[in-house]
Write an enzyme that holds these catalytic residues in place. Structure first.
Site, PDB file in Angstrom:
ATOM      1  N   TYR A   1      -0.973 -10.881  -0.673  1.00 16.62           N
ATOM      2  CA  TYR A   1       0.319 -11.455  -1.092  1.00 16.62           C
ATOM      3  C   TYR A   1       0.806 -10.864  -2.403  1.00 16.62           C
ATOM      4  O   TYR A   1       1.872 -11.222  -2.873  1.00 16.62           O
ATOM      5  CB  TYR A   1       0.179 -12.976  -1.259  1.00 16.62           C
ATOM      6  CG  TYR A   1      -0.986 -13.344  -2.151  1.00 16.62           C
ATOM      7  CD1 TYR A   1      -0.857 -13.312  -3.534  1.00 16.62           C
ATOM      8  CD2 TYR A   1      -2.227 -13.662  -1.616  1.00 16.62           C
ATOM      9  CE1 TYR A   1      -1.929 -13.601  -4.355  1.00 16.62           C
ATOM     10  CE2 TYR A   1      -3.297 -13.964  -2.421  1.00 16.62           C
ATOM     11  CZ  TYR A   1      -3.148 -13.927  -3.790  1.00 16.62           C
ATOM     12  OH  TYR A   1      -4.214 -14.200  -4.602  1.00 16.62           O
ATOM     13  N   GLY A   2       0.039  -9.967  -3.011  1.00  9.81           N
ATOM     14  CA  GLY A   2       0.391  -9.467  -4.340  1.00  9.81           C
ATOM     15  C   GLY A   2       0.382  -7.950  -4.412  1.00  9.81           C
ATOM     16  O   GLY A   2       1.062  -7.276  -3.641  1.00  9.81           O
TER      17      GLY A   2
ATOM     18  N   LEU B   1      -1.577  -5.705  -3.500  1.00 16.07           N
ATOM     19  CA  LEU B   1      -2.140  -4.920  -2.396  1.00 16.07           C
ATOM     20  C   LEU B   1      -1.140  -4.666  -1.270  1.00 16.07           C
ATOM     21  O   LEU B   1      -1.390  -3.855  -0.382  1.00 16.07           O
ATOM     22  CB  LEU B   1      -3.386  -5.617  -1.828  1.00 16.07           C
ATOM     23  CG  LEU B   1      -4.606  -5.565  -2.729  1.00 16.07           C
ATOM     24  CD1 LEU B   1      -5.639  -6.592  -2.293  1.00 16.07           C
ATOM     25  CD2 LEU B   1      -5.209  -4.177  -2.748  1.00 16.07           C
TER      26      LEU B   1
ATOM     27  N   GLU C   1     -10.694  -8.153  -7.097  1.00 19.76           N
ATOM     28  CA  GLU C   1     -10.312  -9.541  -7.347  1.00 19.76           C
ATOM     29  C   GLU C   1     -11.331 -10.300  -8.195  1.00 19.76           C
ATOM     30  O   GLU C   1     -11.178 -11.498  -8.409  1.00 19.76           O
ATOM     31  CB  GLU C   1     -10.100 -10.282  -6.020  1.00 19.76           C
ATOM     32  CG  GLU C   1      -9.113  -9.612  -5.077  1.00 19.76           C
ATOM     33  CD  GLU C   1      -7.683  -9.577  -5.585  1.00 19.76           C
ATOM     34  OE1 GLU C   1      -7.417 -10.040  -6.713  1.00 19.76           O
ATOM     35  OE2 GLU C   1      -6.820  -9.087  -4.865  1.00 19.76           O
TER      36      GLU C   1
END
Length: 159
Positions: free
Chosen positions: A12-13, A15, A87
């Protein structure tokens, strides 16, 4: 030829396609990654941008925020392990399986997603996004590896 195990991951970011860390998914040397489709979370989550590095964080506060839009990929284990490193899995982010809505035809797809547990309440006061995009107003910047403890920075007061 042995079949490799693949895991579905919802990103969602940074990537996502067109974002600063997408190269991890697109470079074959990192492992196998296949774009499946776009989707959105079935539950509302707060997606915020925080720290001086403008990092997108999905906060483990289901029911707050928006249905977050992102992309689903199938990854092999070596690439999944690289995402754990990116992450800071278990130090910063945790991960869990969530149903991702892929539309009427596709229904729900269970996917891994990374989220920030035990986040400071002040992060809930930040603007909550439906979808992350890197912008000139809030440009993402890579933090120096191993030199910055993002969790400590999150715990510091902005005042």
């Amino acid at each position: 030829m042995a079949q490799r195990a693949l895991r579905r991951v919802f990103v969602y970011g940074t990537l996502k396609r067109g974002e600063p860390n997408h190269h991890l998914l697109s470079e074959a040397d990192n492992g196998y990654a296949k774009f499946i489709c776009k989707g959105s979370t079935n539950r509302r989550f707060p997606l915020v941008i925080a720290t001086r590095y403008n990092i997108p964080f999905l906060l483990d506060k289901p029911g707050t925020g928006s249905y977050v839009t992102g992309e689903i990929y199938e990854l092999d284990d070596p690439l999944f392990e690289q995402l754990d490193v990116l992450e800071d899995y278990r130090k910063l982010y945790d991960r869990q399986i969530e149903d991702i809505n892929v539309g009427i035809e596709g229904g729900n797809v269970p996917c891994w997603l990374y989220l920030l547990r035990n986040c400071p309440d002040r992060l809930l006061k930040l603007p909550m996004l439906t979808e992350y995009r890197n912008t000139l107003e809030q440009p993402y910047s890579r933090r120096p590896p191993g030199k910055v403890n993002i969790f400590e920075e999150l715990l510091k007061s902005d005042e």
